[in-house]
Design a protein around this motif. Structure first.
Motif, PDB file in Angstrom:
ATOM      1  N   ASP A 155      19.092  -0.909   7.949  1.00 32.89           N
ATOM      2  CA  ASP A 155      18.284  -1.436   6.842  1.00 32.89           C
ATOM      3  C   ASP A 155      18.792  -0.887   5.526  1.00 32.89           C
ATOM      4  OD1 ASP A 155      16.719   0.961   5.857  1.00 32.89           O
ATOM      5  OD2 ASP A 155      15.965   0.951   7.911  1.00 32.89           O
ATOM      6  N   LYS A 183       8.915  -2.188   8.031  1.00 30.56           N
ATOM      7  CA  LYS A 183       7.764  -1.562   7.368  1.00 30.56           C
ATOM      8  C   LYS A 183       8.183  -0.701   6.185  1.00 30.56           C
ATOM      9  CE  LYS A 183       5.639   0.914  10.382  1.00 30.56           C
ATOM     10  NZ  LYS A 183       4.826   1.585  11.424  1.00 30.56           N
ATOM     11  N   TYR A 184       9.284   0.050   6.359  1.00 35.38           N
ATOM     12  CA  TYR A 184       9.648   1.006   5.315  1.00 35.38           C
ATOM     13  C   TYR A 184      10.623   0.436   4.298  1.00 35.38           C
ATOM     14  CZ  TYR A 184       7.081   3.981   8.398  1.00 35.38           C
ATOM     15  OH  TYR A 184       6.070   4.493   9.167  1.00 35.38           O
ATOM     16  N   ASN A 221       9.839  -0.500  12.221  1.00 36.04           N
ATOM     17  CA  ASN A 221       9.957   0.555  11.206  1.00 36.04           C
ATOM     18  C   ASN A 221      10.879   0.113  10.080  1.00 36.04           C
ATOM     19  OD1 ASN A 221       8.313   2.454  12.336  1.00 36.04           O
ATOM     20  ND2 ASN A 221       9.965   3.629  13.279  1.00 36.04           N
ATOM     21  N   TYR A 280       4.871  12.769  13.776  1.00 34.45           N
ATOM     22  CA  TYR A 280       5.610  13.127  12.564  1.00 34.45           C
ATOM     23  C   TYR A 280       5.849  11.902  11.690  1.00 34.45           C
ATOM     24  CZ  TYR A 280       8.746  15.509   9.437  1.00 34.45           C
ATOM     25  OH  TYR A 280       9.308  16.057   8.321  1.00 34.45           O
ATOM     26  N   ARG A 281       5.461  12.022  10.431  1.00 35.23           N
ATOM     27  CA  ARG A 281       5.739  10.974   9.453  1.00 35.23           C
ATOM     28  C   ARG A 281       6.300  11.618   8.208  1.00 35.23           C
ATOM     29  NH1 ARG A 281       0.089   8.409   8.994  1.00 35.23           N
ATOM     30  NH2 ARG A 281      -0.464   8.791  11.147  1.00 35.23           N
ATOM     31  N   VAL A 282       7.252  10.958   7.603  1.00 33.88           N
ATOM     32  CA  VAL A 282       7.885  11.536   6.427  1.00 33.88           C
ATOM     33  C   VAL A 282       6.888  11.597   5.281  1.00 33.88           C
ATOM     34  CG1 VAL A 282       9.681  11.227   4.696  1.00 33.88           C
ATOM     35  CG2 VAL A 282      10.176  10.810   7.112  1.00 33.88           C
ATOM     36  N   GLY A 292       0.797   3.490  10.227  1.00 32.11           N
ATOM     37  CA  GLY A 292       1.706   4.271  11.048  1.00 32.11           C
ATOM     38  C   GLY A 292       0.926   5.246  11.904  1.00 32.11           C
ATOM     39  N   THR A 293       1.447   5.514  13.076  1.00 32.16           N
ATOM     40  CA  THR A 293       0.802   6.500  13.939  1.00 32.16           C
ATOM     41  C   THR A 293       1.700   7.727  14.102  1.00 32.16           C
ATOM     42  OG1 THR A 293       1.812   5.581  15.911  1.00 32.16           O
ATOM     43  CG2 THR A 293      -0.335   4.715  15.291  1.00 32.16           C
ATOM     44  N   GLY A 294       2.973   7.561  13.737  1.00 33.98           N
ATOM     45  CA  GLY A 294       3.907   8.663  13.950  1.00 33.98           C
ATOM     46  C   GLY A 294       4.292   8.800  15.421  1.00 33.98           C
ATOM     47  N   LEU A 331       8.548   6.341  17.198  1.00 36.02           N
ATOM     48  CA  LEU A 331       9.899   6.817  17.517  1.00 36.02           C
ATOM     49  C   LEU A 331       9.905   7.746  18.727  1.00 36.02           C
ATOM     50  CD1 LEU A 331      11.640   7.378  14.068  1.00 36.02           C
ATOM     51  CD2 LEU A 331      12.029   5.567  15.737  1.00 36.02           C
TER      52      LEU A 331
END
Ligand code: ADP
Length: 271
Positions: free
Chosen positions: A189, A163-164, A160, A207-209, A229-231, A234
């Protein structure tokens, strides 16, 4: 009195019983609702790649194309297929977690081995994102647990962070420290950070932002095949931490970056 002679509960006991039933019903109802939502979200997530695969196949079948174009189509189908496989694998894992069917190995695990292996495996992804992925202090820290799953937990968090966070001059930093009887894995990060409003929901399944940004239509069409992403990453990481008697904490400042901290109980050292 008649109630006592007939072995009937007293009135206040009836009241208590009724209240307990009410609470149980409310809990069951909430659990059903969560289950329904989970099924709905899972179906939705799987429908998107299925729809895209269908469109790609239809287009390929109805238009005569060059081998090059067919090849690109197959690559896009492959990427969607991988996405579905990853969703289904995560769902199976979480389903087994829910029923308590899952058994973790219990062995002595050195967190520095886990951290090193995870970082090594993610170096190519970091290079692709032009991120400087580095490790700080990695002392030997022994916990009891399942090394494969502890690696998965850390990989989800570091992946993550990569990725972000994107772009030349950005960093992802992994280090280990000790605090009393706890081993702490820190993943820092300097990416976009996460707005505080989202923090309470980050471990929720699916859940994804920013759903749109994770995997935009544009990304799909310009053939930049990104791991979508699959959410679920986490929620899986948190479940693994909890199953090892640990916890995951997040600190984040929008515009500055995020710090994910996993705390795990250390094996007591005989001094
Ligand atoms: P996903 O498969 O979408 O990455 P996760 O459950 O792993 O799902 O993460 C949930 C959401 O949390 C992500 O979609 C992203 O919006 C946010 N997130 C997780 N880690 C970071 C990070 N290091 N920096 C910014 N946002 C993050």
């Amino acid at each position: 009195d008649l109630r006592r002679r007939l072995h009937l509960p007293r009135r206040d006991e009836f009241g208590e019983l009724a209240a307990t039933f009410d609470q149980m019903l409310a809990r069951l109802e909430a659990a059903f609702k969560r289950q329904n939502q989970f099924a709905a979200d899972a179906s939705h997530e799987l429908r998107t790649p299925l729809t895209i695969i269908n469109l790609e196949i239809n287009q390929a079948l109805t238009q005569s194309q060059t081998p090059e174009v067919y090849r690109n189509t197959l690559e896009r189908i492959q990427a969607e297929n991988e996405q579905m496989t990853s969703i289904v694998n995560s769902l199976l894992l979480l389903a087994r977690a829910d029923t308590g069917e899952f058994t973790f190995y219990k062995e002595e695990v050195d967190l520095s081995d886990i951290a090193l292996a995870s970082v090594e495996r993610l170096l190519p992804l970091a290079q692709q994102h032009k991120i400087n992925l580095a490790t700080g202090d990695l002392p030997e820290l022994l916990v009891e647990g399942d090394s494969e799953h502890l690696s998965r937990m850390l990989m989800n968090i570091v992946e993550n962070a990569i990725k972000y966070t994107s772009g030349v001059g950005t960093h992802v930093y992994v280090e280990l420290t000790v605090e009393k009887a706890w081993g702490i894995i820190r993943v820092q990060d300097d990416g976009p950070g996460i707005d505080n409003d989202h923090l309470p929901y980050l471990f929720d399944r699916f859940y994804r932002v920013d759903k749109a940004r994770t995997r935009s239509q544009e990304e799909r069409q310009t053939h930049v095949i990104q791991p979508g992403g699959t959410g679920l990453g986490l929620s899986i990481a948190q479940w693994i931490a909890h199953s090892h008697g640990g916890e995951v904490y997040i600190q984040s400042t929008p515009g500055e970056g995020s710090l994910f901290e996993v705390r795990l109980p250390l094996i007591a050292q005989v001094v």
